[in-house]
Write a protein that holds these residues in place. Structure first.
Motif, PDB file in Angstrom:
ATOM      1  N   ILE A  86      29.381  16.982-134.074  1.00  0.00           N
ATOM      2  CA  ILE A  86      29.522  17.504-135.426  1.00  0.00           C
ATOM      3  C   ILE A  86      29.398  19.016-135.367  1.00  0.00           C
ATOM      4  O   ILE A  86      28.389  19.544-134.887  1.00  0.00           O
ATOM      5  CB  ILE A  86      28.438  16.927-136.361  1.00  0.00           C
ATOM      6  CG1 ILE A  86      28.486  15.398-136.368  1.00  0.00           C
ATOM      7  CG2 ILE A  86      28.598  17.472-137.777  1.00  0.00           C
ATOM      8  CD1 ILE A  86      27.290  14.748-137.021  1.00  0.00           C
ATOM      9  N   ASN A  87      30.421  19.713-135.814  1.00  0.00           N
ATOM     10  CA  ASN A  87      30.434  21.181-135.780  1.00  0.00           C
ATOM     11  C   ASN A  87      30.082  21.726-134.397  1.00  0.00           C
ATOM     12  O   ASN A  87      29.350  22.710-134.258  1.00  0.00           O
ATOM     13  CB  ASN A  87      29.480  21.758-136.821  1.00  0.00           C
ATOM     14  CG  ASN A  87      30.033  21.694-138.226  1.00  0.00           C
ATOM     15  OD1 ASN A  87      31.213  21.414-138.417  1.00  0.00           O
ATOM     16  ND2 ASN A  87      29.202  21.947-139.217  1.00  0.00           N
ATOM     17  N   GLY A  88      30.589  21.049-133.374  1.00  0.00           N
ATOM     18  CA  GLY A  88      30.404  21.514-132.008  1.00  0.00           C
ATOM     19  C   GLY A  88      29.092  21.124-131.362  1.00  0.00           C
ATOM     20  O   GLY A  88      28.845  21.462-130.205  1.00  0.00           O
ATOM     21  N   VAL A  89      28.229  20.409-132.091  1.00  0.00           N
ATOM     22  CA  VAL A  89      26.938  19.981-131.549  1.00  0.00           C
ATOM     23  C   VAL A  89      26.992  18.485-131.235  1.00  0.00           C
ATOM     24  O   VAL A  89      27.461  17.692-132.061  1.00  0.00           O
ATOM     25  CB  VAL A  89      25.791  20.254-132.548  1.00  0.00           C
ATOM     26  CG1 VAL A  89      24.456  19.778-131.983  1.00  0.00           C
ATOM     27  CG2 VAL A  89      25.731  21.740-132.885  1.00  0.00           C
ATOM     28  N   SER A  90      26.523  18.105-130.065  1.00  0.00           N
ATOM     29  CA  SER A  90      26.523  16.704-129.647  1.00  0.00           C
ATOM     30  C   SER A  90      25.235  16.020-130.089  1.00  0.00           C
ATOM     31  O   SER A  90      24.138  16.573-129.940  1.00  0.00           O
ATOM     32  CB  SER A  90      26.655  16.600-128.125  1.00  0.00           C
ATOM     33  OG  SER A  90      27.893  17.127-127.697  1.00  0.00           O
ATOM     34  N   TYR A  91      25.384  14.815-130.637  1.00  0.00           N
ATOM     35  CA  TYR A  91      24.241  14.015-131.062  1.00  0.00           C
ATOM     36  C   TYR A  91      24.377  12.618-130.473  1.00  0.00           C
ATOM     37  O   TYR A  91      25.480  12.137-130.202  1.00  0.00           O
ATOM     38  CB  TYR A  91      24.198  13.897-132.594  1.00  0.00           C
ATOM     39  CG  TYR A  91      24.133  15.214-133.324  1.00  0.00           C
ATOM     40  CD1 TYR A  91      22.920  15.849-133.553  1.00  0.00           C
ATOM     41  CD2 TYR A  91      25.300  15.834-133.790  1.00  0.00           C
ATOM     42  CE1 TYR A  91      22.863  17.059-134.227  1.00  0.00           C
ATOM     43  CE2 TYR A  91      25.240  17.039-134.464  1.00  0.00           C
ATOM     44  CZ  TYR A  91      24.021  17.656-134.680  1.00  0.00           C
ATOM     45  OH  TYR A  91      23.974  18.848-135.336  1.00  0.00           O
ATOM     46  N   ASN A  92      23.244  11.961-130.297  1.00  0.00           N
ATOM     47  CA  ASN A  92      23.253  10.565-129.853  1.00  0.00           C
ATOM     48  C   ASN A  92      22.011   9.904-130.421  1.00  0.00           C
ATOM     49  O   ASN A  92      20.936   9.955-129.838  1.00  0.00           O
ATOM     50  CB  ASN A  92      23.276  10.464-128.332  1.00  0.00           C
ATOM     51  CG  ASN A  92      23.608   9.061-127.860  1.00  0.00           C
ATOM     52  OD1 ASN A  92      23.728   8.126-128.660  1.00  0.00           O
ATOM     53  ND2 ASN A  92      23.766   8.895-126.568  1.00  0.00           N
ATOM     54  N   SER A  93      22.163   9.288-131.592  1.00  0.00           N
ATOM     55  CA  SER A  93      21.010   8.785-132.328  1.00  0.00           C
ATOM     56  C   SER A  93      20.763   7.312-132.042  1.00  0.00           C
ATOM     57  O   SER A  93      21.635   6.473-132.281  1.00  0.00           O
ATOM     58  CB  SER A  93      21.222   9.000-133.824  1.00  0.00           C
ATOM     59  OG  SER A  93      20.033   8.760-134.542  1.00  0.00           O
ATOM     60  N   PRO A  94      19.561   6.966-131.553  1.00  0.00           N
ATOM     61  CA  PRO A  94      19.232   5.572-131.252  1.00  0.00           C
ATOM     62  C   PRO A  94      18.689   4.855-132.491  1.00  0.00           C
ATOM     63  O   PRO A  94      18.465   5.467-133.534  1.00  0.00           O
ATOM     64  CB  PRO A  94      18.138   5.715-130.205  1.00  0.00           C
ATOM     65  CG  PRO A  94      17.401   6.963-130.644  1.00  0.00           C
ATOM     66  CD  PRO A  94      18.459   7.879-131.209  1.00  0.00           C
ATOM     67  N   THR A  95      18.467   3.566-132.390  1.00  0.00           N
ATOM     68  CA  THR A  95      17.800   2.790-133.444  1.00  0.00           C
ATOM     69  C   THR A  95      16.683   1.975-132.806  1.00  0.00           C
ATOM     70  O   THR A  95      16.792   1.554-131.654  1.00  0.00           O
ATOM     71  CB  THR A  95      18.772   1.846-134.166  1.00  0.00           C
ATOM     72  OG1 THR A  95      19.329   0.917-133.226  1.00  0.00           O
ATOM     73  CG2 THR A  95      19.908   2.629-134.822  1.00  0.00           C
ATOM     74  N   SER A  96      15.620   1.729-133.565  1.00  0.00           N
ATOM     75  CA  SER A  96      14.467   1.027-133.006  1.00  0.00           C
ATOM     76  C   SER A  96      14.760  -0.440-132.729  1.00  0.00           C
ATOM     77  O   SER A  96      14.130  -1.043-131.864  1.00  0.00           O
ATOM     78  CB  SER A  96      13.269   1.139-133.958  1.00  0.00           C
ATOM     79  OG  SER A  96      13.527   0.469-135.181  1.00  0.00           O
ATOM     80  N   ASP A  97      15.707  -1.027-133.473  1.00  0.00           N
ATOM     81  CA  ASP A  97      16.019  -2.447-133.283  1.00  0.00           C
ATOM     82  C   ASP A  97      17.265  -2.678-132.440  1.00  0.00           C
ATOM     83  O   ASP A  97      17.701  -3.811-132.262  1.00  0.00           O
ATOM     84  CB  ASP A  97      16.166  -3.149-134.633  1.00  0.00           C
ATOM     85  CG  ASP A  97      17.223  -2.511-135.528  1.00  0.00           C
ATOM     86  OD1 ASP A  97      17.944  -1.607-135.058  1.00  0.00           O
ATOM     87  OD2 ASP A  97      17.326  -2.916-136.708  1.00  0.00           O
ATOM     88  N   GLY A  98      17.861  -1.599-131.928  1.00  0.00           N
ATOM     89  CA  GLY A  98      19.028  -1.732-131.071  1.00  0.00           C
ATOM     90  C   GLY A  98      20.316  -2.066-131.793  1.00  0.00           C
ATOM     91  O   GLY A  98      21.361  -2.237-131.160  1.00  0.00           O
ATOM     92  N   LEU A  99      20.270  -2.140-133.124  1.00  0.00           N
ATOM     93  CA  LEU A  99      21.460  -2.459-133.913  1.00  0.00           C
ATOM     94  C   LEU A  99      22.073  -1.179-134.476  1.00  0.00           C
ATOM     95  O   LEU A  99      21.367  -0.221-134.762  1.00  0.00           O
ATOM     96  CB  LEU A  99      21.102  -3.414-135.052  1.00  0.00           C
ATOM     97  CG  LEU A  99      20.539  -4.778-134.643  1.00  0.00           C
ATOM     98  CD1 LEU A  99      20.106  -5.559-135.877  1.00  0.00           C
ATOM     99  CD2 LEU A  99      21.560  -5.573-133.843  1.00  0.00           C
ATOM    100  N   PRO A 100      23.392  -1.148-134.653  1.00  0.00           N
ATOM    101  CA  PRO A 100      24.034   0.071-135.134  1.00  0.00           C
ATOM    102  C   PRO A 100      23.798   0.311-136.625  1.00  0.00           C
ATOM    103  O   PRO A 100      23.498  -0.600-137.387  1.00  0.00           O
ATOM    104  CB  PRO A 100      25.515  -0.189-134.856  1.00  0.00           C
ATOM    105  CG  PRO A 100      25.651  -1.679-134.921  1.00  0.00           C
ATOM    106  CD  PRO A 100      24.363  -2.221-134.353  1.00  0.00           C
ATOM    107  N   VAL A 101      23.949   1.557-137.033  1.00  0.00           N
ATOM    108  CA  VAL A 101      23.905   1.953-138.438  1.00  0.00           C
ATOM    109  C   VAL A 101      25.177   2.736-138.742  1.00  0.00           C
ATOM    110  O   VAL A 101      25.576   3.609-137.967  1.00  0.00           O
ATOM    111  CB  VAL A 101      22.677   2.831-138.747  1.00  0.00           C
ATOM    112  CG1 VAL A 101      22.757   3.392-140.176  1.00  0.00           C
ATOM    113  CG2 VAL A 101      21.395   2.046-138.573  1.00  0.00           C
TER     114      VAL A 101
END
Length: 681
Positions: free
Chosen positions: A480-495
């Motif tokens: 997003i706007n040149g910044v890389s993100y990788n957001s996890p979840t506590s239950d392993g399911l996608p959001v």
């Protein structure tokens, strides 16, 4: 990671952690129950109690319209108190008011008892256009009936206790700012007569001190303490060449923004008290982009305040911090090499230090948005700056600070989900905080857990920051706007995210119409679900996304109960839950399965109860093993239990008789197990 970058950073990090720890000394049921109970997993998916109004938004009131509504509320406050069933000695004081397009009015009240302020007695009343009360959100459900209004200890003892607490926090003050005042402390259990003492001076990093200490007026026991100064984040950031709104008088220009409530920016010139000197000069070009010119920091702070004002006005229709059209003010060049920034309620101002070696003024755009948002929180929900509510307070400032940065669309500081990314406070170019994965800063938490209320509020803000990112952008890897993100979840399911604009609207509506001073993570989930229901409907994608984003940070259950379909076994036999007595059980017999139960066994109780926090709920396996679903929480005053809980039952044989065990552990409220369900995904 925070403590390894530079010696100055280590000092700042250690002091923030220490201040947070000290602030929690003596915290009793209000936070302890929420901290230790699993309450965050117990919040029901509550829709608004009245008719759901998809698309309901708040009107943009003029200062005079807002003042008129507050006058009307105060004129009717006696009738309102009577309608709410308050006691004869209780009175309401209207503090804030919002109005929706459909005529619904949200009035926020403070409360007094026999003339004494009731701390933790705040409430929000939602009234329909017809005048009918639709919803009441209270900071405490307890009746305000203190055992006595006559102190058993002298106020001097309360003052000495407060001075001792302040000394432990690094203050060198030898007397309180003012004499202890009598109050009713109602934020943690049974309301009681108490003293509130405020100790000033300076904290050990040079930050002003406003330590509030609550002392039981009968026993002398310390009940609670919190820091009144909202410390934020810091370091320097320049926003390039920007347009500033200033005031000209003759041949002199000043940093006085007449278009935004007369917000002014002052130069403290390394002092630590007073207002300072209003920036003024004979030309309208401010600073030179470097610290060699004192006006550079002034220009950054002035621009940040103007942009934050515009963000709130355009996004939410809010006119200034108090929503009354009046500006706060900013102070720059605070202290000597002070590495922080803060909001101060007493001066109604934002203050910025110059950073390590006075080389990096802490005036970045997201810092300005963060600090000014502390003022908005203070004048709406007024979230206690300690425990889980303190983490939500800090997260609110991070959330809206991020909103300000995206809103500005400044090419020198593009929007991102990094907090303080321009200030290089770590000395290695890394941000102060990360919203996509808070733990990347080395101290913040990605998800809720039972002890999160006991850590520094800057780090316990992590789950709410993470929730906001997930709700806005969703989980997984992206740029997003040149910044890389990788957001996890506590239950392993996608959001799946719903977009930042909608996420901001949900959080703001919850803050201004649902949250109170004692809101914890469980209540924040309930409040944001109610806000999403009012804005978009309770069957909407947005409502379900709020459920899923909270579940992804270990607060409550997923929409639809988690992992999808499966085989369910249900008991519909009603079982009465006696008041403050022994446990009762309801049974389900599972047959026809092979092997062990799954690691994600779903347990869905349907329990009616008028104070859900009283209940302790367990799942009992066929061999007698017990799995705790919900702990006792004296601060969880919501009704009913309808969440789905996920249990790792992989060590249990699937076939056999499973039991739901429920015990009421406090008096005055009873309930019923209406039904419950086991789902094998």
């Amino acid at each position: 990671m925070l403590s390894s970058s530079s010696s100055h950073r280590r000092t700042s990090h250690i002091l923030r952690r220490r201040a947070g720890a000290v602030a929690l000394v003596g915290v009793t049921a209000l936070l302890a129950a929420a901290v230790q109970s699993g309450a965050a997993n117990a919040a029901p998916d509550q829709a608004p109690t009245g008719k759901v109004k998809p698309g309901a938004v708040t009107l943009k009131l003029t200062p005079s319209q807002r003042a008129e509504l507050i006058r009307d509320a105060n004129a009717a406050k006696a009738d309102t108190a009577k309608d709410l069933g308050l006691g004869a000695k209780e009175k309401l004081v209207a503090r804030d008011v919002l109005k929706d397009h459909d005529g619904t009015v949200h009035t926020r009240y403070e409360r007094t008892y026999d003339g004494l302020p009731v701390l933790g007695g705040d409430l929000v009343v939602d009234t329909s256009k017809s005048g009918k009360t639709e919803r009441v959100v209270k900071a405490t459900k307890a009746a305000i009936k203190p055992a006595s209004l006559k102190p058993q200890i002298a106020s001097a003892k309360a003052e000495q206790q407060a001075l001792t607490a302040a000394k432990s926090a690094g203050s060198k003050s030898t007397k309180a700012d003012r004499a202890p005042r009598k109050v009713i402390w109602a934020a943690d259990g049974k309301p009681t007569l108490a003293y509130e003492t405020v100790v000033g001076g300076l904290q050990d990093d040079g930050t002003p001190n406003q330590l509030h200490v609550i002392t039981d007026a009968a026993t002398g026991k310390k009940l609670y303490q919190y820091q009144g100064i909202k410390n934020g984040i810091g370091n320097t950031q320049y926003s390039g060449q920007v347009t500033l709104t200033t005031t000209q008088s003759g041949s002199t220009y000043t940093l006085n923004d007449g278009a935004r409530g007369a917000h002014k920016t002052y130069n403290l010139n390394h002092g630590s008290s007073g207002t300072g000197t209003l920036f003024s000069q004979t030309n309208d070009t401010w600073g030179n982009g470097t610290t060699s010119n004192a006006a550079t920091a002034g220009a950054d702070a002035h621009y940040g305040a103007a942009t934050t004002w515009d963000f709130y006005k355009t996004t939410f229709g809010r006119s200034g911090i108090k929503n009354n059209g009046v500006g706060a003010y900013s102070r720059v060049h605070y202290g000597n090499a002070y590495v922080n920034a803060f909001w101060d309620d007493s001066c109604f101002c934002m203050t910025y230090g110059d950073g390590s070696g006075n080389a990096d003024p802490l005036t970045s755009l997201d810092v300005a948005g963060h600090e000014m948002s502390h003022g908005v929180t203070s004048n709406t929900a007024n979230l206690n700056y300690s425990g889980e509510s303190g983490g939500l307070n800090e997260a609110t400032s991070d959330i809206f600070g991020t909103g300000v940065e995206f809103f500005a669309a400044n090419s020198s500081d593009v929007g991102d989900y990094l907090i303080g990314e321009k200030i290089d406070i770590n000395g290695d170019g890394t941000p102060l905080r990360y919203q996509d994965k808070p733990s990347k800063d080395g101290a913040s938490k990605d998800s809720w857990y039972s002890g999160i209320g006991s850590i520094d509020v800057h780090y316990s803000s992590g789950p709410a920051n993470h929730f906001f990112y997930l709700l806005s952008e969703g989980s997984g890897a992206k740029v997003i706007n040149g910044v890389s993100y990788n957001s996890p979840t506590s239950d392993g399911l996608p959001v799946t995210g719903i977009g930042r604009d909608k996420a901001l609207q949900i959080w703001y509506r919850a803050l201004t119409t649902k949250f109170t001073s004692t809101t914890n993570y469980a209540a924040a989930r309930t409040g944001t679900l109610a806000a999403a229901g009012e804005l978009y409907g309770t069957t909407s994608t947005e409502y379900k996304a709020v459920q899923d984003a909270w579940a992804a940070v270990a607060v409550g259950a997923r929409s639809g109960g988690g992992g999808g379909g499966g085989t369910s076994y249900e008991s519909t036999t009603k079982v009465s839950i006696p008041d403050n007595a022994g446990a009762v059980t309801s049974s389900i017999t599972v047959t026809g399965r092979t092997g062990n139960a799954p690691s994600n066994l779903q347990v869905t109780p349907n329990i009616t109860h008028t104070w859900r926090g009283d209940l302790v709920i367990d799942l009992v396996a066929p061999d007698g093993s017990t799995y705790r679903l919900k702990n006792f929480s004296s601060s969880d005053s919501a009704d009913n239990v309808t969440d789905t809980y996920t249990v790792n039952a992989s060590s249990e044989t699937a076939n056999g008789t499973w039991q739901l065990k429920v015990q009421d552990q406090a008096a005055q409220d009873v309930g019923t197990i209406n039904s419950w369900k086991l789902t094998f995904p």
